[in-house]
Scaffold this motif. Sequence first.
Motif, PDB file in Angstrom:
ATOM      1  N   SER A  60       0.610  -1.209   0.277  1.00 54.15           N
ATOM      2  CA  SER A  60       0.451   0.017   0.406  1.00 54.15           C
ATOM      3  C   SER A  60       1.054   0.728  -0.274  1.00 54.15           C
ATOM      4  N   VAL A  61       0.077   2.373  -0.606  1.00 54.51           N
ATOM      5  CA  VAL A  61       0.834   3.597  -0.802  1.00 54.51           C
ATOM      6  C   VAL A  61      -0.067   4.577  -0.758  1.00 54.51           C
ATOM      7  N   VAL A  62       0.204   5.439   0.935  1.00 57.89           N
ATOM      8  CA  VAL A  62      -0.729   5.988   1.314  1.00 57.89           C
ATOM      9  C   VAL A  62      -0.522   7.791   1.257  1.00 57.89           C
ATOM     10  N   VAL A  63      -0.953   8.839   0.413  1.00 54.77           N
ATOM     11  CA  VAL A  63      -0.395   9.946   0.078  1.00 54.77           C
ATOM     12  C   VAL A  63      -1.302  10.833   0.770  1.00 54.77           C
ATOM     13  N   VAL A  64      -0.129  11.801   1.377  1.00 53.35           N
ATOM     14  CA  VAL A  64      -0.839  13.344   2.164  1.00 53.35           C
ATOM     15  C   VAL A  64      -0.464  14.342   1.976  1.00 53.35           C
ATOM     16  N   ASP A  65      -1.077  15.268   2.469  1.00 54.57           N
ATOM     17  CA  ASP A  65      -0.813  16.553   2.090  1.00 54.57           C
ATOM     18  C   ASP A  65       0.076  17.228   4.140  1.00 54.57           C
ATOM     19  N   TYR A  66       0.906  17.692   4.268  1.00 55.02           N
ATOM     20  CA  TYR A  66       1.448  17.865   5.233  1.00 55.02           C
ATOM     21  C   TYR A  66       1.880  18.886   5.240  1.00 55.02           C
ATOM     22  N   LEU A  67       1.164  19.951   5.174  1.00 54.31           N
ATOM     23  CA  LEU A  67       1.787  21.627   4.578  1.00 54.31           C
ATOM     24  C   LEU A  67       0.833  21.672   6.209  1.00 54.31           C
ATOM     25  N   GLY A  68       1.639  22.783   6.785  1.00 52.19           N
ATOM     26  CA  GLY A  68       1.271  23.226   7.913  1.00 52.19           C
ATOM     27  C   GLY A  68       1.737  21.968   9.414  1.00 52.19           C
ATOM     28  N   ALA A 107      -1.754   3.430   6.386  1.00 53.55           N
ATOM     29  CA  ALA A 107      -3.082   4.071   6.399  1.00 53.55           C
ATOM     30  C   ALA A 107      -3.496   4.672   7.784  1.00 53.55           C
ATOM     31  N   LYS A 108      -3.513   2.964   8.916  1.00 54.51           N
ATOM     32  CA  LYS A 108      -3.391   3.440  10.299  1.00 54.51           C
ATOM     33  C   LYS A 108      -2.676   4.749  10.588  1.00 54.51           C
ATOM     34  N   ALA A 113      -8.017   2.607   7.415  1.00 50.09           N
ATOM     35  CA  ALA A 113      -7.340   2.678   8.150  1.00 50.09           C
ATOM     36  C   ALA A 113      -8.089   2.335   9.588  1.00 50.09           C
ATOM     37  N   LYS A 114      -9.157   1.897   9.391  1.00 47.21           N
ATOM     38  CA  LYS A 114     -10.213   1.508  10.418  1.00 47.21           C
ATOM     39  C   LYS A 114     -10.128  -0.209  10.710  1.00 47.21           C
ATOM     40  N   LEU A 115      -9.458  -0.683   9.604  1.00 45.45           N
ATOM     41  CA  LEU A 115      -9.681  -2.190   9.764  1.00 45.45           C
ATOM     42  C   LEU A 115      -8.551  -2.254  10.928  1.00 45.45           C
ATOM     43  N   PRO A 116      -8.761  -3.839  11.701  1.00 46.57           N
ATOM     44  CA  PRO A 116      -7.393  -3.787  12.387  1.00 46.57           C
ATOM     45  C   PRO A 116      -5.766  -4.477  11.323  1.00 46.57           C
ATOM     46  N   ASN A 117      -4.899  -4.318  11.904  1.00 52.46           N
ATOM     47  CA  ASN A 117      -3.852  -4.844  11.368  1.00 52.46           C
ATOM     48  C   ASN A 117      -3.478  -6.156  11.207  1.00 52.46           C
ATOM     49  N   ARG A 118      -2.740  -6.739  10.702  1.00 54.77           N
ATOM     50  CA  ARG A 118      -2.856  -8.103  10.115  1.00 54.77           C
ATOM     51  C   ARG A 118      -2.851  -9.189  11.026  1.00 54.77           C
ATOM     52  N   GLU A 119      -1.628  -8.615  12.068  1.00 56.71           N
ATOM     53  CA  GLU A 119      -2.035  -9.581  13.283  1.00 56.71           C
ATOM     54  C   GLU A 119      -3.498 -10.065  14.119  1.00 56.71           C
ATOM     55  N   GLY A 120      -4.028  -8.873  13.941  1.00 58.45           N
ATOM     56  CA  GLY A 120      -5.574  -8.599  14.601  1.00 58.45           C
ATOM     57  C   GLY A 120      -6.288  -9.475  13.612  1.00 58.45           C
ATOM     58  N   MET A 121      -6.296  -9.415  12.223  1.00 64.02           N
ATOM     59  CA  MET A 121      -6.978 -10.199  11.128  1.00 64.02           C
ATOM     60  C   MET A 121      -6.955 -11.684  11.474  1.00 64.02           C
ATOM     61  N   LEU A 122      -5.916 -12.230  11.926  1.00 68.44           N
ATOM     62  CA  LEU A 122      -5.569 -13.370  11.620  1.00 68.44           C
ATOM     63  C   LEU A 122      -5.782 -13.887  13.229  1.00 68.44           C
ATOM     64  N   SER A 123      -6.091 -12.808  13.954  1.00 71.04           N
ATOM     65  CA  SER A 123      -6.138 -13.324  15.546  1.00 71.04           C
ATOM     66  C   SER A 123      -7.978 -13.718  15.148  1.00 71.04           C
ATOM     67  N   MET A 124      -8.655 -12.747  15.088  1.00 71.05           N
ATOM     68  CA  MET A 124     -10.176 -12.464  14.470  1.00 71.05           C
ATOM     69  C   MET A 124     -10.436 -14.014  13.600  1.00 71.05           C
ATOM     70  N   LEU A 125      -9.665 -14.543  12.146  1.00 69.25           N
ATOM     71  CA  LEU A 125      -9.989 -15.583  12.316  1.00 69.25           C
ATOM     72  C   LEU A 125      -9.801 -17.203  12.697  1.00 69.25           C
TER      73      LEU A 125
END
Length: 166
Positions: free
Chosen positions: A25-33, A94-95, A128-140
């Motif tokens: 994944s690639v996340v693009v942000v505006d960091y001005l300020g 994203a998170k 960003a609202k999804l759990p991370n990889r470890e969290g998803m594996l734990s849920m599975l």
Amino acid sequence: MSEAAIAKKQLLVEELTTKIQESASVVVVDYLGLTVEQVTELRKQLREAGVEMKVIKNSLMIRAAVAAGLEGMESIFKGPTAVAFSSEDVVAPAKIMAEFAKTAEKLEIKGGIVEGNVSSKGEIEALAKLPNREGMLSMLLSVLQAPVRNFALAIKAVSEKDGAAA
């Protein structure tokens, strides 16, 4: 522009193209300020998660995105732009960016790329609202264990009932 400068930029575009293609994944942000302290803290959090953040000229990022086969990124690359690349964890950049944006109001997610597909600001925020990889594996794992656990409890209940009857 000199030939050396053009060659240098072409090499940078090729490197960025490879980085885009290899990133989960690639996340693009505006960091001005953002203050220097905020940017330093953001980079630290990203680095700890294995995410690399770069500030790159928009024209070079657009060329790299087109070379990577991604169209429609021109609207994302406007104004001051920072790009976070993650080669392993799809959710991490994203998170981290979304969490950081809660405290640093000047940071704004513009969009990104998730597994080779252009993603809008809303899609990145949903990611960003999804759990991370470890969290998803734990849920599975929890879902997979539930039937076995229920079966074991049923057998235990039957054996206790039979034991009480004897």
